[in-house]
Design an enzyme around this catalytic site. Structure first.
Site, mmCIF file in Angstrom:
data_model
loop_
_atom_site.group_PDB
_atom_site.id
_atom_site.type_symbol
_atom_site.label_atom_id
_atom_site.label_comp_id
_atom_site.label_asym_id
_atom_site.label_seq_id
_atom_site.Cartn_x
_atom_site.Cartn_y
_atom_site.Cartn_z
ATOM 1 N N ASN A 16 7.291 79.147 35.610
ATOM 2 C CA ASN A 16 6.421 79.033 34.428
ATOM 3 C C ASN A 16 5.206 79.943 34.567
ATOM 4 O O ASN A 16 4.777 80.576 33.591
ATOM 5 C CB ASN A 16 6.002 77.574 34.215
ATOM 6 N N ARG A 67 -9.782 63.615 48.874
ATOM 7 C CA ARG A 67 -9.311 64.344 47.695
ATOM 8 C C ARG A 67 -10.487 64.931 46.928
ATOM 9 O O ARG A 67 -10.408 66.042 46.401
ATOM 10 C CB ARG A 67 -8.493 63.421 46.788
ATOM 11 N N MET A 92 2.097 69.976 42.155
ATOM 12 C CA MET A 92 2.632 68.654 42.524
ATOM 13 C C MET A 92 1.589 67.759 43.175
ATOM 14 O O MET A 92 1.830 67.146 44.202
ATOM 15 C CB MET A 92 3.837 68.840 43.456
ATOM 16 N N HIS A 111 5.499 69.675 31.314
ATOM 17 C CA HIS A 111 6.219 68.545 31.901
ATOM 18 C C HIS A 111 7.664 68.559 31.399
ATOM 19 O O HIS A 111 7.901 68.707 30.197
ATOM 20 C CB HIS A 111 5.548 67.226 31.501
ATOM 21 N N ASP A 147 0.508 62.377 33.014
ATOM 22 C CA ASP A 147 1.359 62.849 31.901
ATOM 23 C C ASP A 147 1.087 62.097 30.603
ATOM 24 O O ASP A 147 1.990 61.882 29.785
ATOM 25 C CB ASP A 147 2.852 62.743 32.282
HETATM 26 C C1 GRF Z 1 8.917 72.700 35.952
HETATM 27 O O1 GRF Z 1 10.082 72.042 35.637
HETATM 28 C C2 GRF Z 1 7.744 72.035 35.303
HETATM 29 O O2 GRF Z 1 8.057 71.456 34.092
HETATM 30 C C3 GRF Z 1 7.413 70.963 36.303
HETATM 31 O O3 GRF Z 1 7.627 71.545 37.552
HETATM 32 C C4 GRF Z 1 8.578 72.591 37.427
HETATM 33 C C5 GRF Z 1 7.925 73.817 37.961
HETATM 34 O O4 GRF Z 1 8.799 74.912 37.991
HETATM 35 N N1 GRF Z 1 6.070 70.491 36.068
HETATM 36 P P1 GRF Z 1 8.233 76.362 38.204
HETATM 37 O O5 GRF Z 1 7.441 76.337 39.531
HETATM 38 O O6 GRF Z 1 7.356 76.694 37.057
HETATM 39 O O7 GRF Z 1 9.422 77.236 38.305
#
Ligand code: GRF
Length: 202
Positions: A16, A67, A92, A111, A147
């Site tokens: 992304n 954190r 993450m 998401h 989310d």
């Molecule tokens: C994607 O599926 C996004 O929706 C989720 O984590 C994944 C990340 O994939 N939050 P990338 O690192 O962008 O390839």
């Protein structure tokens, strides 16, 4: 045209992230990618960003006593890039309230589900287990609840007979790559604002 300065937060491959970088190469795109920050030094996306000449950094939360301190340093780094908008792209880590409030209205996430369905992890597995016929993805504003922020754009995909989490995820990812650059464009251009009417349309 003054372009909004965007930082992207990743943890992994960064596909992304790559679509946002490519979109921002268009001269009429209202945002530029000024930095990519990962909470994992081994995230493959960091090298991709660097290959585009974009500033990169990695910060491991485990190296910080709390954190809050980790997120304070993230904010300092983002401010050192004069960041105006933050895009989470496969980041993450759950972010704390102070950090979220600091960027509220200026931080968005992609998401892999049609929110509010399937918040959290393992969305494709859960959609398949439920036998749903339609799945998809959402770009939304980030708020303290996981989310839960207002959706900006969603895209649907069909769930097909014989789908596995991998095939379904690949079909959803194509749509993620389509709607994320468009949602960032809308925010950077000032076409949407958090708390105003939703703008849902794939
Ligand atoms: C994607 O599926 C996004 O929706 C989720 O984590 C994944 C990340 O994939 N939050 P990338 O690192 O962008 O390839």
């Amino acid at each position: 045209m003054s372009r909004k300065r965007v930082a992207i937060l990743i943890s992994g491959r960064g596909s992304n992230m790559s679509t946002l970088i490519e979109a921002a190469k268009a001269p009429d795109y209202p945002a530029e990618i000024v930095g990519v920050l990962s909470n994992r030094a081994a995230a493959p996306g960091l090298a991709v960003a660097a290959s585009h000449g974009i500033a990169t950094a990695s910060l491991a939360q485990s190296k910080f006593p709390s954190r809050d301190m980790f997120e304070d340093v993230m904010t300092q780094l983002l401010e050192s890039w004069d960041t105006e908008i933050v895009c989470l792209a496969g980041f993450m880590r759950i972010l704390g309230e102070d950090f979220v409030h600091r960027w509220e209205g200026r931080m968005i996430n992609i998401h892999p589900s049609l929110l509010p369905a399937y918040r959290g992890l393992h969305t494709h597995e859960r959609a398949l287990a439920d036998g749903v016929k339609v799945h998809g993805c959402t770009v939304h504003f980030v708020t303290p609840g996981l989310d839960e922020g207002a959706p900006i754009l969603q895209a649907e995909v069909p769930v097909l007979p014989g789908d596995t989490p991998e095939t379904l995820s690949a079909r959803v990812l194509v749509e993620e790559h389509r709607i994320y650059p468009e949602a960032l464009r809308m925010l950077a251009a000032g076409e949407i604002e958090m708390g105003k009417a939703p703008h849902l349309n794939g």
